[in-house]
Each structure stands twice: as C-alpha cells, then as structure tokens.
Design an enzyme around this catalytic site. Structure first.
Site, PDB file in Angstrom:
ATOM      1  N   ASP A  12       0.846  -1.187   0.000  1.00 38.40           N
ATOM      2  CA  ASP A  12       0.000   0.000   0.000  1.00 38.40           C
ATOM      3  C   ASP A  12       0.884   1.240   0.000  1.00 38.40           C
ATOM      4  O   ASP A  12       1.861   1.312   0.767  1.00 38.40           O
ATOM      5  CB  ASP A  12      -0.908   0.017   1.233  1.00 38.40           C
ATOM      6  CG  ASP A  12      -1.969  -1.061   1.200  1.00 38.40           C
ATOM      7  OD1 ASP A  12      -2.104  -1.733   0.162  1.00 38.40           O
ATOM      8  OD2 ASP A  12      -2.654  -1.242   2.222  1.00 38.40           O
ATOM      9  N   ASP A 132     -15.320  -3.854  -0.774  1.00 42.68           N
ATOM     10  CA  ASP A 132     -14.752  -3.540   0.536  1.00 42.68           C
ATOM     11  C   ASP A 132     -15.899  -3.330   1.514  1.00 42.68           C
ATOM     12  O   ASP A 132     -16.718  -2.416   1.331  1.00 42.68           O
ATOM     13  CB  ASP A 132     -13.884  -2.285   0.437  1.00 42.68           C
ATOM     14  CG  ASP A 132     -12.813  -2.428  -0.643  1.00 42.68           C
ATOM     15  OD1 ASP A 132     -12.206  -3.505  -0.728  1.00 42.68           O
ATOM     16  OD2 ASP A 132     -12.604  -1.463  -1.401  1.00 42.68           O
TER      17      ASP A 132
END
Length: 233
Positions: A12, A132
């Site tokens: 990330d 998500d």
C-alpha cells in the site's frame, strides 16, 4: 492468471511511502515500510503469482496513478501486478493497463454512475472489482463513503455485468491482525461464482488454510508478511 490457490503480497502506497494502515484509517499508519519500489522488488524476488498494490491517496481523492503503475510494474517484472486506487472512469482504467499493469482494481467507479459492463467490455479478465465491506455495507472512495449496497447486492451487480474477478476486504479486520472474517467470506463465496481474493486480517498459515477451506481462490496479505508471521513461499 491465478491457476491455483494464491498468496498475494500487498504493498500500500501513501505519500510516496509503503505503509500499512489500521482499518483504512489514514491517520493510523501502523507500519512505514519505506520505499515502495524497493519493497516491490523484495517481494517479487519470492516469485508470488501476483503483487497487489493500492495507491491509497488516489483511492481517496481520485486520479489514476499512472506513474506509480508504470514504476511498480517495472520493479516487479516479470511478476504481474494488480493495482487499485483512483480509477473513476474507463479511460482511467485503460491508462493503467497501458502503463503495464496486468490487472486493474476498480472499486468506487464500479458502484457509481458508470455502467459496470463498460469496464468489463474494456478490460475483460484484467478487471478486478473491489468489494470492501464494513458492517455488511460496501464502502468506496478510500473506504470513506458508502456505496449504499450490501455485499450480496454488490456481488449480484458484478455477476450480472460479467465480472470474473473480485477482491473482498473485511475493513474492520484490515491491518488489525485479528484473523479473517470467515462469515463474510462464506457469504461472498455463496454469492459470486468467479475468482475471489480475500483480504483483511490474514495472520498466518492457519488463517490461510481456513480461507482456502471455504473455496476462496486466494488471500491478499500485507501485515503478515511484513511482520514475518507468514512466508510468501
């Protein structure tokens, strides 16, 4: 691309650094792992089937991270990269493929105004839809907004559009080292017939085995391989 159960390392990126957030909170950087390209090269040396990269700032703010896509694709070669964050149009997605990505993750735009079949038509198997989930509801825009869809509704929309690949993240487990949300993954497997990658909470091989037993196709791991509790090999 993924022929058997896959352990997919995640990198990330936020403000030019490789980080791990806690539950997607931009103010909770739990790990700063430094140069993301160095980390991509390091993990590529383990020859994973795929590397999962998320441009966190772009996910929140929009704007296809073309330069990052090109850089991580070069750093990972010959390992393929899937990248998410910032895609708000079909043109954005195509620009990322042109930058060298093997697969493009689309979350916010997948459940917005653009018809999802448009992404399927443009990308085919290169498309990964990001589902998500927090408290049973799909989140978008860096997990800061609600898509106003349940998990089942989002997956039904994906199936109807012809989507082949999804990655499902249990937001409340992400970076928390508390184990995967197996109940959520059971629901996802029952609702979607394509390839599923599970993310959020994976700690060790026991968690990997538990997810695999549900018929999920692979796991995305970030904190676990950085902490050394799960070997990528």
């Amino acid at each position: 691309m993924i022929q058997e159960f896959a352990i997919v390392p995640a990198v990330d990126v936020l403000d030019g650094r490789a980080v791990r957030l806690l539950r997607g909170d931009y103010d909770r950087v739990e790990v700063d792992a430094g140069d993301p390209l160095a980390l991509v090269r390091q993990v590529a040396a383990a020859s994973p089937p795929l590397i999962h990269v998320v441009a966190l700032g772009a996910a929140r703010d929009g704007g296809a991270p073309v330069e990052l896509a090109r850089a991580v694709s070069d750093a990972a070669a010959p390992v393929p990269v899937q990248l998410g964050g910032g895609v708000r149009s079909v043109a954005d997605a195509i620009s990322l493929v042109d930058a060298g990505l093997a697969r493009v993750i689309v979350g916010t735009a997948a459940f917005g105004a653009i018809p999802l079949p448009d992404f399927v038509d443009a990308l085919g198997e290169r498309l990964v839809v990001s589902v998500d989930v927090a408290a049973g509801i799909v989140r978008t825009a860096g997990w800061l907004e609600s898509a106003e869809l349940t998990t089942r509704e989002a997956l039904a929309r994906s199936s109807a559009a012809g989507v082949s690949n999804v990655v499902c993240t249990a937001i409340d487990r992400d970076g928390a080292r508390g184990g995967p949300d197996l109940e959520l993954l059971r629901e996802v497997r029952a609702s979607f017939g394509g390839s599923i990658l599970a993310a959020g909470g994976i700690r060790d091989q026991a968690d990997v085995d538990a997810v695999r037993a549900l018929g999920i196709d692979g796991v995305v791991v970030g904190r676990a391989w950085l902490d050394g509790t799960l070997e990528l090999s």
